[in-house]
Design an enzyme around this catalytic site. Structure first.
Site, mmCIF file in Angstrom:
data_model
loop_
_atom_site.group_PDB
_atom_site.id
_atom_site.type_symbol
_atom_site.label_atom_id
_atom_site.label_comp_id
_atom_site.label_asym_id
_atom_site.label_seq_id
_atom_site.Cartn_x
_atom_site.Cartn_y
_atom_site.Cartn_z
ATOM 1 C CG ASP A 48 -8.908 -4.213 7.687
ATOM 2 O OD1 ASP A 48 -9.563 -5.095 7.104
ATOM 3 O OD2 ASP A 48 -8.509 -4.313 8.869
ATOM 4 N N GLY A 57 0.816 -1.227 0.000
ATOM 5 C CA GLY A 57 0.000 0.000 0.000
ATOM 6 C C GLY A 57 0.840 1.263 0.000
HETATM 7 N N1 SAM Z 1 -8.598 -6.723 11.299
HETATM 8 C C1 SAM Z 1 -7.245 -6.925 11.317
HETATM 9 C C2 SAM Z 1 -6.567 -6.165 12.406
HETATM 10 O O1 SAM Z 1 -7.126 -5.237 12.903
HETATM 11 O O2 SAM Z 1 -5.525 -6.530 12.833
HETATM 12 C C3 SAM Z 1 -6.641 -6.673 9.948
HETATM 13 C C4 SAM Z 1 -6.957 -7.765 9.072
HETATM 14 S S1 SAM Z 1 -6.380 -7.681 7.441
HETATM 15 C C5 SAM Z 1 -6.359 -9.335 7.057
HETATM 16 C C6 SAM Z 1 -4.694 -7.218 7.506
HETATM 17 C C7 SAM Z 1 -4.036 -7.238 6.148
HETATM 18 O O3 SAM Z 1 -3.061 -6.190 6.031
HETATM 19 C C8 SAM Z 1 -3.257 -8.540 5.859
HETATM 20 O O4 SAM Z 1 -3.930 -9.260 4.857
HETATM 21 C C9 SAM Z 1 -1.870 -8.060 5.400
HETATM 22 O O5 SAM Z 1 -1.369 -8.814 4.327
HETATM 23 C C10 SAM Z 1 -2.179 -6.616 4.993
HETATM 24 N N2 SAM Z 1 -1.015 -5.722 4.963
HETATM 25 C C11 SAM Z 1 -0.067 -5.577 5.920
HETATM 26 N N3 SAM Z 1 0.849 -4.661 5.513
HETATM 27 C C12 SAM Z 1 0.465 -4.230 4.269
HETATM 28 C C13 SAM Z 1 0.981 -3.277 3.325
HETATM 29 N N4 SAM Z 1 2.108 -2.592 3.577
HETATM 30 N N5 SAM Z 1 0.303 -3.063 2.163
HETATM 31 C C14 SAM Z 1 -0.841 -3.752 1.902
HETATM 32 N N6 SAM Z 1 -1.397 -4.684 2.762
HETATM 33 C C15 SAM Z 1 -0.742 -4.900 3.918
#
Ligand code: SAM
Length: 293
Positions: A167, A150
């Site tokens: 998220d 992101g």
């Molecule tokens: N509800 C959860 C929480 O509060 O901890 C979040 C759930 S969601 C599945 C988190 C997502 O963030 C993961 O699928 C992870 O791969 C994604 N993520 C982490 N860092 C990221 C980044 N730099 N860019 C895009 N996605 C990212």
């Protein structure tokens, strides 16, 4: 007759360390069945059936969501932001690979939503083992899915999105940069005028310094910053979880009447968020307002 408590290690799941006071607190959930275990280039991915919370998703040993209460988290990270904005058309979700925020965003008459998750495996595992979360949202023609960091994605769009929702996982590993000053500086450039930014900002008690950190950084970027809160029982917080919103639009200008009118018109089928919750969830007790200064 009082039943004896038998603690069998493999029957309980205890979360890994989450940044903050949680290093001194440990709670466990009793497991019914282990459904999936795997590793991606970014994180360990587990799915388990539990007695207390139904099916849960775990990333790097930290509970991300549960069948019992994911609607609370996903509705509160999504709807306050979309109701603050007069007429959101383009939405960006960073993270959210489980599809819960996507599901909620698509309940609104938006034109386009881009979901950017760094880890394809989370999306695949969620669609296969947690279909109750995304509910086919990934198949909606308004949804565009990007497997990308992101931090990089946001730099390619200027004055484009009406709403940006973060998220992500907790500030560890790939998501660390999503809580940084540099990233927050990029956000207003990518938002349209009066665009709204919404980020999951941790537990009020256990992760207060993390929340205050986000709040102070956003106050330097946006003239208006609000914190909404709700209890998400599967997040082993003894208090509420926080959802911080930033915008150049005067968030305090909206009245209950304004939100009620829009809510009635949209006829959304929601279980937690409502016009009353929009306002009550943003009412902070004096001691917390003091601590945020
Ligand atoms: N509800 C959860 C929480 O509060 O901890 C979040 C759930 S969601 C599945 C988190 C997502 O963030 C993961 O699928 C992870 O791969 C994604 N993520 C982490 N860092 C990221 C980044 N730099 N860019 C895009 N996605 C990212």
């Amino acid at each position: 007759m009082k039943k004896n408590f038998v603690f069998k290690k493999n029957q309980w799941f205890f979360e890994e360390i989450v940044p903050g006071i949680l290093e001194t607190v440990k709670t466990g959930v009793k497991i019914k069945k282990k459904i999936f275990f795997g590793k991606s280039p970014y994180q360990k991915i587990e799915v388990m059936d539990t007695f207390g919370f139904g099916r849960i998703l775990i990333l790097d040993g930290i509970i991300q969501l549960s069948q019992a209460d994911e609607f609370i988290y996903h509705e509160m990270l999504t709807h306050p932001a979309l109701f603050y904005h007069p007429r959101p058309q383009k939405v960006l979700i960073i993270g959210g690979g489980d599809g819960g925020v996507l599901r909620e965003v698509l309940k609104h008459p938006i034109k386009e939503v881009c979901l950017v998750d760094i880890d394809k495996k989370v999306i695949e595992v969620s669609q296969k083992y947690l279909p109750f979360v995304s509910k086919e949202a990934f198949k909606d023609k308004r949804a565009k899915i990007f497997i990308e960091d992101g931090l990089k994605f946001i730099k390619r769009y200027k004055n484009f999105f009406d709403i940006i929702i973060i998220d992500s996982t907790d500030p560890l590993g790939p998501s660390l940069g999503l809580f940084s000053k540099n990233f927050y500086r990029d956000v207003p450039k990518t938002l349209t005028k009066n665009g709204i930014f919404s980020i999951q900002s941790g537990c009020f008690f256990e992760q207060f310094s993390h929340l205050r950190n986000i709040y102070k950084k956003l106050k330097k970027i946006f003239p208006f910053v609000e914190i909404h809160k709700a209890c998400v029982p599967c997040y082993q917080c003894s208090t509420e979880y926080s959802f911080t919103i930033g915008s150049e639009f005067n968030l305090g200008k909206l009245t209950l009447r304004d939100i009620e009118k829009k809510f009635k018109k949209l006829k959304l089928n929601l279980k937690y968020y409502s016009p009353e919750i929009h306002f009550t969830s943003a009412a902070l007790p004096k001691y917390l307002k003091e601590k945020l200064k």
